[in-house]
Design an enzyme around this catalytic site. Sequence first.
Site, PDB file in Angstrom:
ATOM      1  N   GLY A  93     -17.010   0.306  28.178  1.00 42.28           N
ATOM      2  CA  GLY A  93     -17.373   0.793  26.852  1.00 42.28           C
ATOM      3  C   GLY A  93     -16.822  -0.136  25.789  1.00 42.28           C
ATOM      4  O   GLY A  93     -16.463  -1.278  26.074  1.00 42.28           O
ATOM      5  N   GLU A 136       8.479  -1.162  10.912  1.00 42.55           N
ATOM      6  CA  GLU A 136       7.271  -1.995  10.869  1.00 42.55           C
ATOM      7  C   GLU A 136       7.649  -3.329  10.223  1.00 42.55           C
ATOM      8  O   GLU A 136       8.428  -3.372   9.268  1.00 42.55           O
ATOM      9  CB  GLU A 136       6.133  -1.277  10.129  1.00 42.55           C
ATOM     10  CG  GLU A 136       6.466  -0.818   8.720  1.00 42.55           C
ATOM     11  CD  GLU A 136       6.035  -1.816   7.669  1.00 42.55           C
ATOM     12  OE1 GLU A 136       5.464  -2.847   8.040  1.00 42.55           O
ATOM     13  OE2 GLU A 136       6.296  -1.560   6.478  1.00 42.55           O
ATOM     14  N   CYS A 156       0.820  -1.208   0.000  1.00 44.46           N
ATOM     15  CA  CYS A 156       0.000   0.000   0.000  1.00 44.46           C
ATOM     16  C   CYS A 156       0.857   1.262   0.000  1.00 44.46           C
ATOM     17  O   CYS A 156       0.377   2.334  -0.307  1.00 44.46           O
ATOM     18  CB  CYS A 156      -0.986  -0.004   1.162  1.00 44.46           C
ATOM     19  SG  CYS A 156      -0.237  -0.361   2.726  1.00 44.46           S
ATOM     20  N   ASN A 157       2.124   1.124   0.366  1.00 54.31           N
ATOM     21  CA  ASN A 157       2.958   2.320   0.398  1.00 54.31           C
ATOM     22  C   ASN A 157       3.949   2.426  -0.745  1.00 54.31           C
ATOM     23  O   ASN A 157       4.653   3.424  -0.854  1.00 54.31           O
ATOM     24  CB  ASN A 157       3.736   2.379   1.716  1.00 54.31           C
ATOM     25  CG  ASN A 157       2.869   2.893   2.842  1.00 54.31           C
ATOM     26  OD1 ASN A 157       1.955   3.671   2.603  1.00 54.31           O
ATOM     27  ND2 ASN A 157       3.131   2.439   4.042  1.00 54.31           N
ATOM     28  N   ARG A 158       4.034   1.393  -1.570  1.00 54.67           N
ATOM     29  CA  ARG A 158       5.035   1.469  -2.639  1.00 54.67           C
ATOM     30  C   ARG A 158       4.745   0.492  -3.774  1.00 54.67           C
ATOM     31  O   ARG A 158       4.109  -0.538  -3.578  1.00 54.67           O
ATOM     32  CB  ARG A 158       6.433   1.190  -2.088  1.00 54.67           C
ATOM     33  CG  ARG A 158       6.602  -0.218  -1.517  1.00 54.67           C
ATOM     34  CD  ARG A 158       7.992  -0.413  -0.934  1.00 54.67           C
ATOM     35  NE  ARG A 158       8.162   0.364   0.286  1.00 54.67           N
ATOM     36  CZ  ARG A 158       8.966   1.403   0.400  1.00 54.67           C
ATOM     37  NH1 ARG A 158       9.701   1.781  -0.622  1.00 54.67           N
ATOM     38  NH2 ARG A 158       9.057   2.069   1.537  1.00 54.67           N
ATOM     39  N   GLU A 197     -12.636   0.273  18.789  1.00 57.74           N
ATOM     40  CA  GLU A 197     -11.630  -0.525  18.108  1.00 57.74           C
ATOM     41  C   GLU A 197     -10.320  -0.577  18.886  1.00 57.74           C
ATOM     42  O   GLU A 197      -9.760  -1.633  19.149  1.00 57.74           O
ATOM     43  CB  GLU A 197     -11.391   0.056  16.718  1.00 57.74           C
ATOM     44  CG  GLU A 197     -10.680  -0.898  15.795  1.00 57.74           C
ATOM     45  CD  GLU A 197     -10.246  -0.198  14.516  1.00 57.74           C
ATOM     46  OE1 GLU A 197      -9.313  -0.699  13.892  1.00 57.74           O
ATOM     47  OE2 GLU A 197     -10.832   0.854  14.180  1.00 57.74           O
ATOM     48  N   MET A 198      -9.843   0.620  19.294  1.00 56.29           N
ATOM     49  CA  MET A 198      -8.540   0.673  19.965  1.00 56.29           C
ATOM     50  C   MET A 198      -8.568  -0.064  21.295  1.00 56.29           C
ATOM     51  O   MET A 198      -7.639  -0.783  21.639  1.00 56.29           O
ATOM     52  CB  MET A 198      -8.154   2.130  20.190  1.00 56.29           C
ATOM     53  CG  MET A 198      -7.019   2.563  19.312  1.00 56.29           C
ATOM     54  SD  MET A 198      -6.410   4.144  19.804  1.00 56.29           S
ATOM     55  CE  MET A 198      -7.625   5.270  19.211  1.00 56.29           C
ATOM     56  N   ALA A 199      -9.662   0.124  22.020  1.00 53.91           N
ATOM     57  CA  ALA A 199      -9.799  -0.528  23.318  1.00 53.91           C
ATOM     58  C   ALA A 199      -9.808  -2.043  23.149  1.00 53.91           C
ATOM     59  O   ALA A 199      -9.146  -2.775  23.885  1.00 53.91           O
ATOM     60  CB  ALA A 199     -11.070  -0.062  24.005  1.00 53.91           C
ATOM     61  N   GLN A 223       5.977  -5.770   8.582  1.00 57.60           N
ATOM     62  CA  GLN A 223       5.296  -6.441   7.460  1.00 57.60           C
ATOM     63  C   GLN A 223       6.091  -6.418   6.168  1.00 57.60           C
ATOM     64  O   GLN A 223       6.019  -7.356   5.384  1.00 57.60           O
ATOM     65  CB  GLN A 223       3.924  -5.801   7.199  1.00 57.60           C
ATOM     66  CG  GLN A 223       2.858  -6.190   8.173  1.00 57.60           C
ATOM     67  CD  GLN A 223       2.838  -5.248   9.361  1.00 57.60           C
ATOM     68  OE1 GLN A 223       3.429  -4.175   9.311  1.00 57.60           O
ATOM     69  NE2 GLN A 223       2.201  -5.661  10.431  1.00 57.60           N
TER      70      GLN A 223
END
Lengths: 277, 422
Positions: B190, B115, B51-53, B193-195, B117
Site C-alpha cells: 500500500g 525535539e 510555530c509554537n512560540r 505518508e507514515m508508511a 529543531q
Amino acid sequence: MVSSVELIILITIIFYLLSTVGYFAYLFWQKNYLQQTGYYLLAAGFLLHTMAIAYGFIQSGQIPVKNLFETLSMACWAIAGVFLILQYKFKLKILGIYAAPLLTIVMALASRLPKEPVQVENIYKSLWFIVHIIAVFIGEASFALACGVGFLYLVQEHAIKTKHHGFFFRRLPSLELLDSTGYGCIIVGFTMLSLGLVTGFVYAKSVWGKFWSWDPKEVWAGITWLLYAALLHQRLIAGWRGRRAAVMAIIGFAAVLFTFFGVNFLLKGHHGEFTRW
Amino acid sequence: MDEIVLLGINHKTAPIELRECLAFSNEETLAALETFKASPAISEVMVISTCNRVEILVATGNKTKAEETAKTYLSASKKLPVAKFEQALYAHCGDEAVRHIFMVASSLDSMMVGEPQILGQIKEAYNIAGSKKTSGVLLNRLLHRAFFVAKRVRSETGIGDHAVSISYAAIELGKKIFGSLEGKKALLIGAGEMAELAVEHLLRNKSGDILVANRTFESGVQLAQKFNGQAVRFEEIIDCLQNVDIIISSTGSPDFILTRDQVKGVMRIRRNRPLFFIDIAVPRDIDPAINRLTNSYVYDIDDLQGVIAENIEERNREAIKGARIVDESVIHFRQWYKSLGAVPTIVALREKMDSIAKTEIKKTMQSLSHLSDQDHQAITRMANAMINKILHDPTRLLKSNEAQGEKFDHLDITRKLFGLDE
C-alpha cells in the site's frame, strides 16, 4: 590463621563482588565507564584466581580438582575466562549482570567448604587428563553463559512480544545480538565438551582399559552432549533460532548442572571424589 | 544597569489561532528589530518566532517602558488590540527570563520535549539579530550560554533518546529485533505518508532492497521509483515474504492481507529468520495472531502509539534532570551578570594589580637584601602610585554616566582584557 591461598581467594571474591556492583550500577545508570570498571575488576579477579589455581597446581603437582571446593573454583575460573573473552568479542556488556554475581555467589559458597584434598590413587599425571579437565570446564562455562544469554533473550523477547517496554527493554541489546552470542557460546561449549569427552575416553582406556564403562557420569555427559548436538543440528537444518534456541540453552545447562552435581550426589560413580566434601 | 526582559506567548498560553496571528516572518522580524532598536528604552533585542512560540527578548534599563513598547508594536504591526493577546502574554525578567530562554533552547519548554529543531530556530533568530547589530554584550553572552546549556542537556540527559513519532518508533523497534538494519529487505504494502516516512528512515539506516506492492501495479511502480526499489504484484506478497525482513503495511483493505497460516508456512521456508510487521493501516492489514508465531513480531498503530507514550514519559523524566542543569546555569549566569557592574569590575581590576605588584616586589626584594626598610617602603609606595596612575583613567571611564550599551561593552572588554573572569 589464614593461609596465603585463602587470602588470595578472599581477595578474588571481593573483586568479583565489586565487579557485580559495577555491572548493576551500569544496569541502572547506563554509564559506559561503569561497565568498563566492572570488566576490569572482573579481569583483576580472574588474574588472582589464576594465581590461586596455579599455586594449587604447583604445590600438588596435579590439576587442582580434588574436592568440591577446588572443582567449583575451577568452574568459576573457566566462567570468568570465557566471559572476559565473550564480552571482548561480542560486546554484550549487560551479560555482566549474570556472570559477575554468579561468580561471586558460587565462589563465596565454595570458599566455605573444607579444603582438604580427597585422597585418590595417583591417576592425575596424564596429559589426557589435564586436557580432559580443562576442555570440560571451558565447555561447561560456555554453556553457563549460553544459559544466561538465553535468559536475557527470553526477557527481551517477552518485552517485544507483549509490547510492554519496561526497564529491561531499553537496557538489553537486540534479539539478534543475544541470539548470535548464545549460538557462539554453544558452538564453543559443544566443541570443548566433545574434546573433553574424547580425551576422557582415551584417558579411561589408559587407566581402566576401556573407553566407556556405563558410569552414571559418563551416561549423563553423553545425554548432555546429545542435547546440545540436537540443538545445533536443528539450528543448522531447521533454523531453530530465537526463543526455541534460548529455551534449549537453558534446558541444556540444567542437564550440565545435573551431570556436574546431581550424578555425584545421587548416583555413585568414578567421578565422585571430585565433588566430595 | 540593564536587565534582561522576555515577553512572549507559547503553545501553553495561546491557542494556535492566536500564535498564527502574532507570528513573525523573517522580513517582519527585521522590521521589528529596526523599530525596537530605535526605541530609547531598549538597548538590545532579538525576536524568536516559531510555530509554537513568539518571544521578544530585550535588554533594557526601563522594564515597564520596554514592555509597553513591545506590546504596542505587536498590536500595531499585527493589527490586533492589546487586550486580545495580553492574557496569553507572559513577561519574565532577570533570572526568570534567563531560565526561560535556557529552557526553550534546551527543548525543555517544547510541546514535544527534546525535539531538536528549536535550538536551530533560536540560532537563526540570534543570527538575524546579529546581522542587524541589535544584540549586545548581555544578549550575546546569554545566547552563547543558552547554546552551551542546550548542548549539555542533550548530551547529559536522555531527553532526545527515544522515538516519539510512529515511523521512527517502528524503526527503533526494528533495531531491537535485528540489531542493525543494514541490508535488511523491506516490503511496503500500500502507500501512505507514515508508511513512506518509515521506508525513508529505513533507507537512511542503509537497509537493503525495497519492494513495493500495490493493488494497482502502476502506482506501485511509481512509488518504487521514489525509493529506488522494485514493484511487485499484489498476488506475489506471500512469495516476497520468503526474502524480506520488514513488512510495512498501509492499505485501505477491510480484511487482513496476511493471515497467520500464510506466515506460518513462510516461516518454515525462511528457516525461522525473524519477520517484523509494521501495520499502520486501520482497519488492520496484518492478522494480530501472527505475533504469536515464533520469531515474528507484529506492531499495529495502537502498539506503536503505546510505545510512543512510554517514550514521552521517559523523556519527561529526563526533562527533570535537564531542568536541574538549567537551574545550575542560571546561577552561573547571575554571577557573571552581577560582576558586570562598574564597582565589582573596578574592585577586581585593582585587586589583580595589587596582587601582581605584591608578587613582583617580593621577587625583586629577595635579590636586593642590602636595602634598608626605608628603601623597601619607598619601592612599595612607588608601585602603588603607579597602579593608581594606571587605573585612574579606566576607573573614571567605567564610573562615568555613559550610555548603557557602551558601558556594558567597556565593562565586558575590561574583564576580558585583564582576564578578570578567570
